[in-house]
Design an enzyme around this catalytic site. Structure first.
Site, PDB file in Angstrom:
ATOM      1  N   GLU A   1       0.840  -1.193   0.000  1.00  0.00           N
ATOM      2  CA  GLU A   1       0.000   0.000   0.000  1.00  0.00           C
ATOM      3  C   GLU A   1       0.882   1.254   0.000  1.00  0.00           C
ATOM      4  O   GLU A   1       2.006   1.237   0.500  1.00  0.00           O
ATOM      5  CB  GLU A   1      -0.870  -0.034   1.272  1.00  0.00           C
ATOM      6  CG  GLU A   1      -1.715   1.205   1.524  1.00  0.00           C
ATOM      7  CD  GLU A   1      -2.299   1.229   2.927  1.00  0.00           C
ATOM      8  OE1 GLU A   1      -3.327   1.901   3.108  1.00  0.00           O
ATOM      9  OE2 GLU A   1      -1.727   0.588   3.844  1.00  0.00           O
TER      10      GLU A   1
ATOM     11  N   LYS B   1     -10.265   0.986  -1.780  1.00  0.00           N
ATOM     12  CA  LYS B   1     -10.415   0.544  -0.388  1.00  0.00           C
ATOM     13  C   LYS B   1     -11.833   0.796   0.111  1.00  0.00           C
ATOM     14  O   LYS B   1     -12.382   1.893  -0.047  1.00  0.00           O
ATOM     15  CB  LYS B   1      -9.401   1.277   0.497  1.00  0.00           C
ATOM     16  CG  LYS B   1      -9.334   0.770   1.926  1.00  0.00           C
ATOM     17  CD  LYS B   1      -8.222   1.497   2.690  1.00  0.00           C
ATOM     18  CE  LYS B   1      -8.037   0.941   4.093  1.00  0.00           C
ATOM     19  NZ  LYS B   1      -6.970   1.670   4.826  1.00  0.00           N
TER      20      LYS B   1
ATOM     21  N   CYS C   1      -4.918  -3.090   3.798  1.00  0.00           N
ATOM     22  CA  CYS C   1      -4.602  -2.800   5.203  1.00  0.00           C
ATOM     23  C   CYS C   1      -5.801  -3.028   6.126  1.00  0.00           C
ATOM     24  O   CYS C   1      -6.137  -4.156   6.466  1.00  0.00           O
ATOM     25  CB  CYS C   1      -4.071  -1.368   5.301  1.00  0.00           C
ATOM     26  SG  CYS C   1      -3.345  -0.940   6.903  1.00  0.00           S
TER      27      CYS C   1
END
Length: 547
Positions: A310, A367, A418
């Site tokens: 990321e 995301k 994440c």
């Protein structure tokens, strides 16, 4: 006329009843203090059950201790003891927030998040105290605890699932339950083992007392019969987990893929990383070029695709990146890389972009779960007191809605970024959309050498078991890893070390029960917790009317 009668003994000792009352009050305060210390010790046990320690069995013990604390208490007292448990658990578990924000903002963000999370555990304690009066109390209490976990995973500002019971079990006998019912079933199994163990302890205590009071067998028969349910509740989740273990498939059903996971490293500078985008990019491009050189020299077999972490790139709507494109063309395989990107409307997002030879940037994933006060900033006008991201980003990022499934050589790569890995829906959606391999690019360099990276790796291991897929963890500074479908870690890197993992991983097409019905199991456990509150309320009202 009515005359009052005074006990001569009390007339001679006018302060006797007052002293007796004071003694009873002191005893009550001592008991409350003792219960508070036990609740704190239960929170400490939950923390020690958490990664990087492989002490999964401490979690049921913690629930057993806490169940004994709230047994027979009112809901208000249960809330207080749950709050104590929450502080003792969450504050050390989230110690990485001090590494992240402590230098600039002091302990206040860490304390604030810990307090909010402890409030939800207070609700769990209140519910468990009330549900403890119902028949089959361990079942109801377990559902209440997991329901409180689900509530704090959604509220406030999108919730914060860190520290759920399921995430303590990545090395334990209960982990295989994830393949049947996901995190909710694993958490329920942990809680049921613990609450039933508490009932078993109470039952054995009564049995011992009955044996001391009478030598006859008849007096022992009642307590002995009462042990059947606690014994079953204690053993059933573990036995079921062990029975499911052989069903965790790891075979390559759709072939294999040779993968390269690149960890270019990052400086251990905490918040200053906000302004080190160029260094992060340079480190990872350099590491990718070293991989290219090794492949061209024959030192490393050519991978089928490469995964970078990321926050490596930063792209406008046109998606130009000459250095990354050069790496892709020389390797001749797709490179999956995370970064900040804007779209044609100027909206900012945290994305994963697939770069392919001869085509450049193509497929993308946005995301889905944004970090509060970082990627999305509630109360922006006052959030600057606890978040440096207010100054770094003048607008919130936008969240995605669609599952991420990217073409990566022979693989259909299901991706999350994440924080996504803490939520149930991201990889479930990817598996349902045809992913036969998972990856989670992440940037944990903010958190120094704390336990945060290991806690996140544990979540990745659970997701691998939940859906029967290998998981690739690509971190800027570690821990990067290759996780097998049974949750075992095949390869891993160290913290703050530039490294590249090249490994062969199985591609799997079959689905687990959790992929198909996991969300329904979650709703069922939540509904059971709500029903426990309804039944305990009705029971309390009937008891008051009867009184």
């Amino acid at each position: 006329m009515v005359t009052s009668r005074v006990n001569p003994e009390n007339r001679e000792r006018p302060g006797a009843w007052k002293r007796l009352s004071r003694f009873g009050g002191d005893r009550g305060r001592y008991a409350m203090l003792a219960r508070s210390l036990l609740a704190a010790s239960a929170g400490g046990l939950l923390y020690w059950a958490s990664p990087p320690r492989d002490l999964w069995w401490l979690a049921p013990v913690a629930l057993a201790v806490f169940t004994l604390v709230v047994r027979g208490r009112r809901g208000r007292a249960g809330f207080g003891y749950g709050f104590v448990l929450g502080l003792a658990y969450m504050l050390p578990l989230l110690g990485w927030l001090l590494d992240f924000l402590g230098g600039q903002f002091g302990p206040w963000p860490w304390l604030g998040v810990g307090l909010v999370e402890a409030l939800f555990l207070g609700l769990a304690g209140a519910g468990m105290a009330r549900a403890g009066r119902l028949p089959l109390a361990p079942v109801w209490q377990s559902a209440v605890f997991v329901a409180a976990e689900l509530l704090r995973s959604a509220l406030p500002f999108g919730g914060f699932p860190w520290g759920r019971l399921a995430f303590t079990q990545t090395g334990g006998a209960l982990l295989p339950l994830a393949s049947i019912g996901g995190t909710a079933l694993v958490g329920f199994g942990v809680a049921l083992t613990g609450t039933a163990l508490a009932e078993l302890v109470r039952g054995l205590t009564r049995l011992v007392r009955a044996g001391r009071n009478s030598a006859g067998g008849a007096e022992r028969a009642g307590p002995l019969r009462g042990l059947a349910v606690p014994v079953a509740g204690t053993l059933l989740p573990v036995v079921l987990g062990l029975a499911v273990t052989p069903t965790l498939g790891t075979a390559a059903e759709s072939g294999t893929a040779r993968v390269a996971v690149v960890q270019g490293n990052a400086p251990n500078v905490g918040l200053d990383l906000l302004y080190r985008d160029r260094q992060l990019y340079a480190n990872h491009v350099r590491a990718a070029r070293e991989l290219v050189a090794d492949v061209e020299a024959g030192r490393v077999a050519r991978p089928d695709f490469v995964v970078l972490p990321e926050q490596v790139g930063s792209w406008g709507a046109e998606r130009r990146d000459p250095a990354l494109r050069d790496v892709v063309e020389r390797l001749g395989v797709p490179v999956i890389v995370g970064g900040l990107a804007t779209d044609s409307a100027g909206r900012l997002s945290n994305r994963i972009v697939r770069w392919g030879p001869g085509e450049g940037a193509s497929e993308e994933y946005v995301k889905q779960h944004l970090v509060p006060f970082a990627e999305k900033i509630p109360l922006r006008s006052v959030a600057g007191a606890v978040s440096p991201f207010v100054r770094r980003f003048d607008r919130d990022m936008v969240a995605g809605d669609d599952p991420g499934v990217l073409s990566a050589g022979p693989a259909r790569l299901g991706v999350g970024i994440c924080y996504d890995v803490a939520y149930d829906d991201v990889f479930r959606g990817a598996a349902r959309s045809g992913a036969n391999l998972f990856a989670v690019p992440t940037n944990n360099a903010w958190y120094g050498r704390s336990e945060m990276s290991y806690q996140q790796l544990a979540m990745s291991r659970l997701r691998a078991v939940e859906h029967g897929r290998s998981m690739l963890v690509a971190a800027t500074s570690g821990v990067s890893a290759v996780v097998r479908p049974d949750g075992s870690v095949a390869r891993r890197t160290d913290l703050f070390t530039a490294d590249t993992i090249v490994d062969e991983v199985p591609l799997r097409s079959s689905t687990t029960p959790a992929t198909s019905i996991g969300e329904y199991v979650t709703w069922a456990v939540a509904a059971l917790g709500v029903l426990a509150m309804v039944l305990s309320t009705l029971r309390g009202r009937r008891a008051r009317r009867g009184g």
